[in-house]
Scaffold this motif. Structure first.
Motif, mmCIF file in Angstrom:
data_model
loop_
_atom_site.group_PDB
_atom_site.id
_atom_site.type_symbol
_atom_site.label_atom_id
_atom_site.label_comp_id
_atom_site.label_asym_id
_atom_site.label_seq_id
_atom_site.Cartn_x
_atom_site.Cartn_y
_atom_site.Cartn_z
ATOM 1 N N LEU A 112 57.445 54.372 30.587
ATOM 2 C CA LEU A 112 56.182 55.647 30.812
ATOM 3 C C LEU A 112 55.788 56.467 30.283
ATOM 4 O O LEU A 112 54.365 56.533 30.686
ATOM 5 C CB LEU A 112 57.758 56.291 32.193
ATOM 6 C CG LEU A 112 58.307 56.104 33.123
ATOM 7 C CD1 LEU A 112 59.141 57.235 33.840
ATOM 8 C CD2 LEU A 112 56.816 55.458 34.367
ATOM 9 N N SER A 113 56.655 56.841 29.194
ATOM 10 C CA SER A 113 55.588 57.357 27.978
ATOM 11 C C SER A 113 54.511 56.434 27.086
ATOM 12 O O SER A 113 53.356 57.382 27.307
ATOM 13 C CB SER A 113 56.458 57.905 26.786
ATOM 14 O OG SER A 113 57.866 59.125 27.509
ATOM 15 N N MET A 161 52.710 54.238 28.951
ATOM 16 C CA MET A 161 51.977 54.147 30.355
ATOM 17 C C MET A 161 51.435 55.419 29.758
ATOM 18 O O MET A 161 50.214 55.298 29.987
ATOM 19 C CB MET A 161 52.754 53.886 31.519
ATOM 20 C CG MET A 161 52.821 52.182 31.312
ATOM 21 S SD MET A 161 54.157 52.643 32.777
ATOM 22 C CE MET A 161 53.303 53.011 34.826
ATOM 23 N N SER A 162 51.673 56.603 29.906
ATOM 24 C CA SER A 162 51.553 57.941 30.318
ATOM 25 C C SER A 162 50.256 57.739 28.839
ATOM 26 O O SER A 162 49.126 58.181 28.832
ATOM 27 C CB SER A 162 52.062 58.935 29.614
ATOM 28 O OG SER A 162 51.574 59.903 29.730
ATOM 29 N N ARG A 167 48.364 55.398 27.528
ATOM 30 C CA ARG A 167 48.031 54.555 27.087
ATOM 31 C C ARG A 167 47.273 55.026 28.958
ATOM 32 O O ARG A 167 45.398 54.738 29.405
ATOM 33 C CB ARG A 167 47.832 53.457 28.165
ATOM 34 C CG ARG A 167 48.766 52.682 27.084
ATOM 35 C CD ARG A 167 48.136 51.163 26.256
ATOM 36 N NE ARG A 167 48.980 51.183 25.289
ATOM 37 C CZ ARG A 167 49.475 49.199 25.147
ATOM 38 N NH1 ARG A 167 49.351 49.050 26.460
ATOM 39 N NH2 ARG A 167 49.784 49.220 24.177
ATOM 40 N N GLY A 168 47.263 55.925 29.725
ATOM 41 C CA GLY A 168 45.744 57.102 30.311
ATOM 42 C C GLY A 168 46.589 56.967 31.805
ATOM 43 O O GLY A 168 46.205 57.560 32.972
ATOM 44 N N TYR A 169 47.369 56.719 31.978
ATOM 45 C CA TYR A 169 48.480 56.336 33.239
ATOM 46 C C TYR A 169 48.846 57.894 34.112
ATOM 47 O O TYR A 169 49.148 57.811 33.119
ATOM 48 C CB TYR A 169 49.449 55.160 33.897
ATOM 49 C CG TYR A 169 48.774 53.981 33.615
ATOM 50 C CD1 TYR A 169 49.328 53.168 32.015
ATOM 51 C CD2 TYR A 169 48.260 53.359 34.062
ATOM 52 C CE1 TYR A 169 48.079 51.955 32.372
ATOM 53 C CE2 TYR A 169 48.028 51.972 35.194
ATOM 54 C CZ TYR A 169 48.479 51.411 33.794
ATOM 55 O OH TYR A 169 47.962 50.019 33.846
ATOM 56 N N ARG A 170 48.506 57.848 35.077
ATOM 57 C CA ARG A 170 49.292 59.306 35.841
ATOM 58 C C ARG A 170 50.303 59.600 35.823
ATOM 59 O O ARG A 170 51.067 59.115 36.434
ATOM 60 C CB ARG A 170 48.229 60.040 36.762
ATOM 61 C CG ARG A 170 46.675 60.176 36.561
ATOM 62 C CD ARG A 170 46.264 61.532 37.097
ATOM 63 N NE ARG A 170 46.091 62.129 36.530
ATOM 64 C CZ ARG A 170 46.680 64.102 36.933
ATOM 65 N NH1 ARG A 170 45.359 63.286 38.617
ATOM 66 N NH2 ARG A 170 46.152 65.025 36.020
ATOM 67 N N ILE A 171 51.714 59.674 34.965
ATOM 68 C CA ILE A 171 52.815 60.267 35.128
ATOM 69 C C ILE A 171 52.943 61.377 34.810
ATOM 70 O O ILE A 171 52.889 61.629 33.875
ATOM 71 C CB ILE A 171 53.065 59.101 34.006
ATOM 72 C CG1 ILE A 171 53.435 58.058 33.103
ATOM 73 C CG2 ILE A 171 55.314 59.041 34.450
ATOM 74 C CD1 ILE A 171 54.117 57.070 33.884
#
Lengths: 313, 177, 745
Positions: free
Chosen positions: A272-273, A275-276, A278-282
């Protein structure tokens, strides 16, 4: 067929059929101790690196909760003692060979350091705060003047505290599951990761959040590596250690450990981190909460499983 | 002076008299025991072998319990006997967790308890209660530094073993095999 | 259906029970506990006693702590029974004293609202009830219709009472339910019985043969001690047992015999010893009668024949026979203790006696010694009235060789039967839990139903108390005086029992009870001494001692009147048999119409899916008496059923699983029992320790724990010679699909 049994009916409370003297208070203490150590470590580190202004959550905000965390630690430990009225005996001596003695003193000194640090930053939250007593004001100024020294001491104490939570268990060679030298660094890493997650939650500055996300990923990675290494060590170890590791490799703690502690507590929040980053909204609460829960669960599982591992009967 | 105990597994019948005698001698509360008897059985009918032995705290020389006690409550007394000073014990349980023989337990009053080799009797020149009561006289006690003591004599005469010596605790409870 | 007498669980709470303040908690959080300090200080503050937990009667000391509460019991170093070391039951005797489940006050059965229960009563009420009933029964049927069952010290006083009333019917279950066959067998062979403790010179033996004895699990204190001495001296132990007992674990030879075939092995040994001329020729020549008959009798009972019957290798049979002979005369073929197995037990014990005789161990060092007892004067009293009828006069042909009243005989004769014109109407039961003791429980219950009076004297609410009309609570041996112990041993020795504490609750000694009843029944003259102390002092003074001295020393040993512990070489010995010699061919049995020499008979084997029920002892318990003792339940609080791994695999059983047992007659165990899968038991048998599976809820520690082997013994194989009840002819199977249920209240 081989039978080994106690024929005189030994059934000592909390000792038989297997050791179960330590429960959630100890797990809580180990977790909060590690968390506190991690927070204080980061606070001291970034202060010494001169980033007090940049990483305010790490240096100034997060450490404010540490005194309370440590108070909860003390309460949990005190609650766990069975001969409470003599608890003060802990402070009548230092036993260098006893990790528990180390722990008692270190926790106390870390508490003092964390209180000092919190005091030094109390006006960030309560600008109008005033001691009302002159000597307290003078004390605060004294510490403010020597803040760097305080930071170094605090960092040193935090490291000891973080490692102690693992060494405490590792020193018991009677419990083969715990008796691995990897446990000290492992719990330290886990504590640092939990601290990074907390700071991530507390931070408002995007750069700080980003840094701690990266730190979290690195720390989780190291933690995973150490866990794998630990099991490799068990399986290459003595018979009792192989049996101990079987608790997690097919035994009763397999599911809870690999799914909840490793996957949900380490791997998933790590992903998750990333991805976060990388720009994903988590929402940051998600990985943070998972890491914190996973951290506590890790210690909980280890405290219980360790008491199942043994040499005899 | 180094006190030690030897149990002859060839004579022990597993009657557990040692357990009851210790209980009445030392006020061990009902439901707890400081010593216990183990049966080890091996083989397939009718090629069978059995070993019976009475176990207790091994009063280890390299004892992990004394080492890990944070207050010094667990300490060495005369002859290497490991004792717990109840007024220093905080009941943290570290010593219990550190014992590979699971010889310690929490007394209901909160402090940690275990076999004391009946030091109160030994000081008066008597034998520990378990040794004194054993109907098969399979238990020996004495000072290892005295070559004429019961335990020294019997350890010279017979082959013996200790339990999990690889745990490194240097136990002082020997089993004659 | 209204039954005459329902089983009632003792439901009284201790009204007026004064819990001794010191009972239980005497602990301090200091370096040395009170008890330990007391140990050091109290070496002079101790009182002597002899143990009552089993029948061995070891003499010891009771120590009290600083508060005056009983702390611990140790052995008396001068005592020949225990040599200063008590066994675990004796050491745990303090538990008998402190057990809160003890009977606390007299109870009388009442019927209220159609339900039977007990009400608390005063001693006067209880005694009045009993004496009224006894007077009525004596008037209606004669005093002979009242019988006493006893096991324990109190029996002496009730025996006096009963005999004073005119009844000779005093039965000890330890005869026909336990050692009776060997008493008759040894009487027939050597002219004397073995009694307790048996005169076995184990400490000097070179070869101990245990066939039917599990010494080590059977904790006959002195014998276990001497066996240990023998092991130290390098003695050989030969154990014959289908189970790998503790003794088997210490044996040079363990013969894993097929159950019920021991007699064949014994006869084969006799065959080898005779044919290879391994017997003591001089001894046999001088002291025995019937050798030629015996030789002819066993000529076909070869080891090869025995192999087919017992599965013991013939080489082993020969080797062990030679081993025995090499050791002779310092060899003991142990006569065992509980020998009522298959109904031919007298004959099997005859074989044991014959074997001992051939080896020349009787009267020789390392074999059987000649025991001596001290002789105490009996208090003077009027002569006992002569009973008009005895069981012997009523049943002249029954169990001809039994010379004592049979417990099962009395029981049978209490069940109404049109073929008999007499029956027992009243029972006094002292210290014997007949429900667990007598096999064929259904019969016992029928007998109890038909009684008009059942008085039970006990310390604990054992199952038998649930059927009583009146329960008299006795105080434990730690709270009373009793007769001086004069048991036989190598030297005459006496031991004193004195109280270490006042009786707890509202309990009283049996002596006082018997005396109070005697007063009301008009036979007080038979109890000339008002207190037991007076009697003891009078008796001791006659022996050159005194109560005061005995209180200080506990035991006193005398010299043998003659230096005749063993036969001297060439000594002329007369044996109290028909021929005056050791009878290898028994004239007594022949006269009685029985086989004069033992013959092997095959006994029924377990049917498919069933396993022979073997039972035995654990060293930390004695009978069912200690099942509730807190110190001893700490060691063992339930029994388990030993199952061979092959059998376990077949049934899918694993260690720790609970199963019910059901026997060949469909009788199921009331409670489930834990399984122990072990290689120590043969695949055709199971094994469990006797004394568990109690159904009395008020015995809180042992209620519902484990299963009762006695309840599963419904097939009784009666010994025609002396009425012994053979109990090993029962087989059980496993019921695995029942869940552990609560017993209906």
């Amino acid at each position: 067929m081989n039978e080994e049994l106690i024929v005189s009916g030994r059934d000592n409370l909390l000792i038989d059929p297997h050791l179960h003297i330590w429960h959630w208070p100890i797990a809580l203490d180990l977790f909060l101790g590690g968390l506190s150590a991690g927070i204080l470590f980061f606070a001291a580190l970034f202060f010494i690196l001169g980033k007090e202004g940049k990483y305010t959550a790490a240096v100034r905000k997060a450490p404010l909760i540490v005194p309370f965390l440590i108070v909860v630690c003390f309460m949990a430990l005190f609650y766990d003692l069975r001969h409470k009225i003599f608890f003060w005996q802990l402070y009548t001596t230092i036993k260098f060979q006893s990790p528990m003695s180390w722990g008692a003193w270190t926790l106390t000194m870390t508490f003092a350091a964390s209180v000092i640090w919190a005091v030094l930053h109390i006006r960030d939250q309560f600008p109008a705060f005033d001691w009302k007593y002159k000597w307290l004001n003078e004390l605060e100024n004294f510490f403010r003047k020597h803040k760097t020294v305080v930071a170094w001491i605090m960092m040193f104490l935090a490291l000891i505290l973080g490692v102690y939570t693992g060494i405490l268990l590792a020193a018991f060679n009677a419990r083969p599951l715990w008796n691995t030298s990897v446990l000290g660094p492992l719990f330290l890493t886990s504590g640092l990761a939990a601290a990074a997650a907390t700071i991530m939650l507390a931070a408002r500055d995007t750069e700080e959040i980003s840094l701690f996300k990266k730190l979290t990923v690195v720390l989780l990675g190291v933690e995973l590596f150490l866990i794998v290494h630990m099991f490799m060590g068990f399986l290459a170890g003595t018979q009792v250690q192989i049996e101990a590791s079987e608790l997690f490799l097919g035994g009763e703690y397999t599911m809870i450990f690999w799914i909840f502690v490793v996957f949900l507590g380490i791997i998933f929040p790590g992903i998750l981190s990333v991805m976060s980053l990388r720009g994903y909204r988590i929402p940051v609460i998600l990985p943070a909460a998972l890491i914190l829960l996973g951290g506590f669960l890790f210690r909980y599982v280890f405290v219980y499983a360790g008491q199942l591992s043994r040499w005899l009967y | 002076m180094r006190y030690a105990m030897a149990v002859d597994t060839k004579k022990c019948v597993g009657c557990s008299d040692c357990v009851v005698a210790c209980q009445t001698e030392n006020d061990v509360p009902i439901g707890y025991c400081r010593d216990w008897v183990v049966e080890v059985m091996d083989g397939t009918y009718p090629q069978l072998e059995i070993e019976l032995r009475s176990e207790r705290c091994n009063q280890c020389e390299n004892s992990p319990c004394v080492r890990c006690c944070p207050t010094g409550s667990s300490h060495f007394a005369e002859g290497g006997i490991v004792l717990v000073k109840a007024s220093k014990c905080i009941g943290c349980g570290a010593c219990i967790a550190s014992c590979p023989y699971d010889a310690r337990y929490f007394h209901p009053k909160g402090y940690v308890d275990k076999c004391t080799f009946c030091i109160h009797r030994v000081k008066e020149g008597m034998q520990p209660s378990c040794v004194a009561v054993c109907p098969t006289k399979c238990m020996y006690f004495g000072d290892l530094d005295d070559p004429h003591s019961d335990v020294s004599v019997v350890l010279r005469k017979r082959k013996s073993k200790t339990l999990i010596p690889e745990a490194g605790t240097k136990p002082q409870l020997y089993f004659l095999i | 259906m209204a039954t005459r007498r329902q089983f009632i669980r003792i439901s009284t709470v201790s009204a007026g029970a004064v819990m001794a303040g010191m009972a239980g908690f005497r602990l301090l959080a200091s370096e040395l506990t009170e008890g330990q300090k007391a140990t050091m200080a109290a070496l002079n503050k101790r009182t002597p006693t002899y143990c009552e937990v089993c029948f061995w009667k070891c003499a010891g000391w009771v120590y009290k702590n600083d508060q005056g509460a009983i702390q611990k019991i140790t052995g008396n170093a001068e005592d020949m029974n225990c040599n200063g070391r008590f066994c675990p039951r004796g050491t745990g005797g303090v538990g008998m004293y402190y057990d809160e489940d003890r009977l606390k006050t007299p109870l009388i059965r009442t019927e209220e609202r159609g339900k039977q229960s007990f009400r608390e009563a005063t001693w006067d009420e209880a005694f009045d009830y009993i004496s009224e009933k006894i007077k009525k029964l004596s008037a209606d049927y004669g005093p002979e219709c009242i019988a006493l069952f006893t096991h324990g010290s109190g029996g002496k006083y009730f025996t006096t009472l009963l005999k004073a009333l005119g009844s000779p019917h005093v039965a000890a279950p330890s005869y026909a339910q336990c050692r009776g066959p060997r008493e008759v067998a040894f009487q027939a062979t050597f002219g004397q019985t073995l009694d307790s403790p048996e005169p076995l010179d184990i400490r000097d033996t070179k070869c101990l043969v245990l066939i039917g004895s599990h010494l080590g699990e059977n904790m006959h204190n002195g014998q276990v001690q001497e066996m240990s001495d023998a092991i130290d001296k390098g003695a050989t132990i030969i154990t014959v047992d289908p189970r790998y007992s503790t003794a088997a674990g210490k044996s040079k030879y363990w013969l894993p015999i097929k159950p019920a075939t021991d007699l064949a092995l014994l006869l084969a040994w006799i065959n080898v010893i005779i044919n290879e001329e391994l017997y003591d020729k001089a001894y046999v020549e001088k002291y025995t009668y019937g050798f030629e008959y015996l030789k002819e009798h066993v000529k076909d009972m070869t080891p090869e024949w025995a192999y087919g019957v017992t599965t013991i290798d013939p080489t082993v049979i020969r080797e062990t026979a030679r081993e025995m002979s090499n050791a002779a005369p310092a060899v003991i073929v142990h006569p065992g203790r509980h020998v009522t197995w298959y109904g031919d037990d007298t004959q099997r014990l005859r074989a044991v006696a014959i074997l001992n005789a051939l080896l020349g161990s009787w009267g020789r060092r390392g074999g059987f010694y000649r025991a001596e007892s001290a002789a105490l004067p009996e208090p003077t009293h009027p002569p006992y009235p002569v009973p008009k009828r005895t069981w012997r006069t009523e049943f002249p042909d029954l169990y001809k060789l039994a010379d004592v009243v049979l417990a099962n005989g009395v029981c049978d004769a209490s069940v109404p039967d049109p073929s008999r014109n007499c029956k027992f109407h009243g029972w006094i039961v002292n210290g014997s839990n007949l429900i667990e003791t007598l096999p064929n429980r259904a019969n016992t219950l029928r007998a109890i139903e038909a009684l008009e009076l059942l008085v039970v004297i006990d310390t604990m609410p054992m199952e038998i108390t649930g059927y009583a009309d009146v329960i008299l609570p006795e105080c434990t041996y730690l709270e009373r005086y009793d007769e001086i112990r004069t048991g036989p041993h190598r030297k005459p020795q006496i031991a004193l029992r004195m109280p270490a504490a006042e009786p707890m609750y509202n309990t009283k000694p049996a002596f006082w009870m018997a005396r109070e009843l005697a007063k009301r029944l008009g036979v007080i003259d038979y109890f000339p001494f008002e207190t037991l102390e007076e009697q003891l002092d009078w008796q001791l003074k006659d022996l050159g001692s005194s109560l005061e001295e005995m209180k200080k020393v506990g035991v006193k040993t005398f010299d043998r009147p003659n230096d005749d512990l063993f036969f001297t070489p060439g000594e002329e010995v007369e044996f109290f048999t028909g021929t005056g010699k050791i009878e290898l061919y028994s004239t007594l049995l022949a006269d009685g119409g029985f086989d004069p020499m033992p013959r092997y008979t095959k006994h029924p084997e377990p049917p498919e899916g069933f396993y022979r029920l073997n039972y035995g002892r654990a060293p930390m318990h004695t009978f069912g008496r200690t099942s509730n003792n807190p110190n001893l339940t700490d060691l063992m609080d339930e029994n388990s059923v030993w199952v061979n791994p092959r059998v376990a695999k077949e049934w899918g059983l694993s260690t720790g699983q609970y199963v019910y047992l059901e026997n060949q007659d469909g009788k199921r165990s009331e409670f489930p029992i834990k399984v122990r899968v072990t290689e120590r038991i043969r695949w055709d048998s199971v094994y469990m320790v006797h004394g568990f599976g109690h159904a009395q809820k008020k015995m809180r520690r042992c209620y519902g724990k484990g299963a009762s082997d006695a309840s599963l013994i419904t097939n009784v194989m009666l010994d025609p010679i002396m009425g012994g009840t053979g109990m090993r002819g029962n087989f059980v199977t496993f019921i695995t699909d029942l869940v552990k249920e609560e017993v209906a209240s």
